[in-house]
Design a protein around this motif. Structure first.
Motif, PDB file in Angstrom:
ATOM      1  N   PHE A  63       0.906  -9.829  -8.469  1.00  0.00           N
ATOM      2  CA  PHE A  63       1.264  -9.217  -9.755  1.00  0.00           C
ATOM      3  C   PHE A  63       1.455  -7.722  -9.560  1.00  0.00           C
ATOM      4  N   THR A  64       2.278  -7.127 -10.392  1.00  0.00           N
ATOM      5  CA  THR A  64       2.700  -5.736 -10.163  1.00  0.00           C
ATOM      6  C   THR A  64       1.573  -4.724 -10.325  1.00  0.00           C
ATOM      7  N   GLN A  65       0.541  -5.041 -11.104  1.00  0.00           N
ATOM      8  CA  GLN A  65      -0.557  -4.096 -11.289  1.00  0.00           C
ATOM      9  C   GLN A  65      -1.702  -4.326 -10.299  1.00  0.00           C
ATOM     10  N   CYS A  66      -1.450  -5.132  -9.311  1.00  0.00           N
ATOM     11  CA  CYS A  66      -2.432  -5.387  -8.256  1.00  0.00           C
ATOM     12  C   CYS A  66      -2.723  -4.074  -7.517  1.00  0.00           C
ATOM     13  N   PRO A  67      -3.980  -3.699  -7.360  1.00  0.00           N
ATOM     14  CA  PRO A  67      -4.301  -2.388  -6.779  1.00  0.00           C
ATOM     15  C   PRO A  67      -4.211  -2.309  -5.258  1.00  0.00           C
ATOM     16  N   ASP A  68      -4.334  -3.436  -4.563  1.00  0.00           N
ATOM     17  CA  ASP A  68      -4.393  -3.328  -3.102  1.00  0.00           C
ATOM     18  C   ASP A  68      -3.671  -4.447  -2.351  1.00  0.00           C
ATOM     19  N   VAL A  69      -4.042  -5.697  -2.583  1.00  0.00           N
ATOM     20  CA  VAL A  69      -3.522  -6.803  -1.778  1.00  0.00           C
ATOM     21  C   VAL A  69      -1.999  -6.904  -1.856  1.00  0.00           C
ATOM     22  N   VAL A  79      10.146 -13.060  -1.180  1.00  0.00           N
ATOM     23  CA  VAL A  79      10.175 -13.606  -2.545  1.00  0.00           C
ATOM     24  C   VAL A  79       8.799 -13.380  -3.166  1.00  0.00           C
ATOM     25  N   PHE A  80       8.758 -12.601  -4.233  1.00  0.00           N
ATOM     26  CA  PHE A  80       7.506 -12.242  -4.895  1.00  0.00           C
ATOM     27  C   PHE A  80       7.409 -12.977  -6.231  1.00  0.00           C
ATOM     28  N   VAL A  81       6.379 -13.820  -6.371  1.00  0.00           N
ATOM     29  CA  VAL A  81       6.180 -14.618  -7.579  1.00  0.00           C
ATOM     30  C   VAL A  81       5.015 -14.039  -8.374  1.00  0.00           C
ATOM     31  N   THR A  82       5.263 -13.662  -9.619  1.00  0.00           N
ATOM     32  CA  THR A  82       4.177 -13.112 -10.418  1.00  0.00           C
ATOM     33  C   THR A  82       3.216 -14.192 -10.905  1.00  0.00           C
ATOM     34  N   VAL A  83       1.930 -13.848 -10.914  1.00  0.00           N
ATOM     35  CA  VAL A  83       0.922 -14.716 -11.536  1.00  0.00           C
ATOM     36  C   VAL A  83       0.428 -14.076 -12.839  1.00  0.00           C
ATOM     37  N   ASP A  84       1.200 -13.083 -13.307  1.00  0.00           N
ATOM     38  CA  ASP A  84       0.840 -12.345 -14.516  1.00  0.00           C
ATOM     39  C   ASP A  84       2.048 -12.288 -15.453  1.00  0.00           C
ATOM     40  N   PRO A  85       2.486 -13.453 -15.956  1.00  0.00           N
ATOM     41  CA  PRO A  85       3.701 -13.468 -16.781  1.00  0.00           C
ATOM     42  C   PRO A  85       3.581 -12.700 -18.096  1.00  0.00           C
ATOM     43  N   LYS A  86       2.361 -12.441 -18.551  1.00  0.00           N
ATOM     44  CA  LYS A  86       2.190 -11.713 -19.808  1.00  0.00           C
ATOM     45  C   LYS A  86       2.596 -10.249 -19.670  1.00  0.00           C
TER      46      LYS A  86
END
Length: 225
Positions: free
Chosen positions: A95-101, A126-133
């Motif tokens: 997810f885009t707001q992930c701080p490190d990984v 290919v980057f798949v978000t797990v934070d669709p909200k």
């Protein structure tokens, strides 16, 4: 021995016509048997090819991570993995707001691409978000584009993301923050590598050195020819 005696002796020692027919009938079978035995002996002398040694976990033939059908955040059009056939594809959930990984993984993938030299053009992330909200199409396009403009950001509804994560055996869950919108997400921090035929081949653990991943990708490209 007289000439007549020699002739009689030769006739007595020679096989009869029926015996000759039996010998001729048996000859092909005997030759075939000899050929099979010879082939077996030669096969026994040959050394079997050593298995391919990947640095990542080889999951060739896995019955999961077989398909991915979500929405391309760049175009907001449906996306299928088969769209990238002919490329080496690395799929990562985050997810885009992930701080490190997530930024660490995408940065390492960008470095891997550089290490591949000209072959780097055959690698697509290919980057798949797990934070669709929170991960809107615009946000995902900008985030993934900062690592490579031709990499693919994928999003979907909560149900679509859940189905994709299940197919890839990805775990994720929200971890509450100080406010309702400041939550973070725990998630599986590994990547999957697909070969140029669109088949899943490798499971790449987090923090795998870019040089190791580059070596594995070169092996896959060599197999593809």
């Amino acid at each position: 021995m007289t000439e007549t005696s020699e002739r009689r002796h030769a006739l007595a020692c020679a096989p009869s016509s029926s015996s000759r027919r039996r010998l001729l009938r048996r000859a092909p079978a005997a030759l075939a048997l000899l050929g099979a035995s010879g082939a077996a002996l030669l096969a026994g002398c040959e050394r079997s090819a050593p298995p391919i040694a990947f640095k990542s976990l080889d999951i060739t033939g896995a019955d999961y991570a077989r398909q991915l059908a979500l929405t391309d955040a760049r175009t907001e059009q449906p996306f299928l993995l088969s769209n990238l056939k002919g490329k080496i594809v690395v799929v990562f959930f985050g997810f885009t707001q992930c701080p490190d990984v997530c930024p660490t993984t995408l940065s390492a993938l960008a470095e891997t691409r550089q290490l591949l030299g000209p072959d780097g053009a055959r690698l697509v992330g290919v980057f798949v978000t797990v934070d669709p909200k929170r991960d809107t199409a615009a946000l995902m396009k900008a985030y993934v584009g900062s690592f490579s403009p031709d990499w693919v950001p994928l999003r979907g509804s909560a149900d679509e993301i859940a189905a994709a994560a299940k197919e890839f055996k990805i775990f994720y869950r929200e971890v509450p923050g100080k406010t309702e919108s400041s939550y973070t997400i725990d998630h599986t921090a590994a990547s999957y590598v697909f070969d140029t035929q669109g088949k899943v081949r490798l499971y790449v653990r987090h923090n795998t050195p870019p040089a190791d991943l580059a070596a594995d990708i070169r092996t896959l490209l060599a197999q593809a020819g």
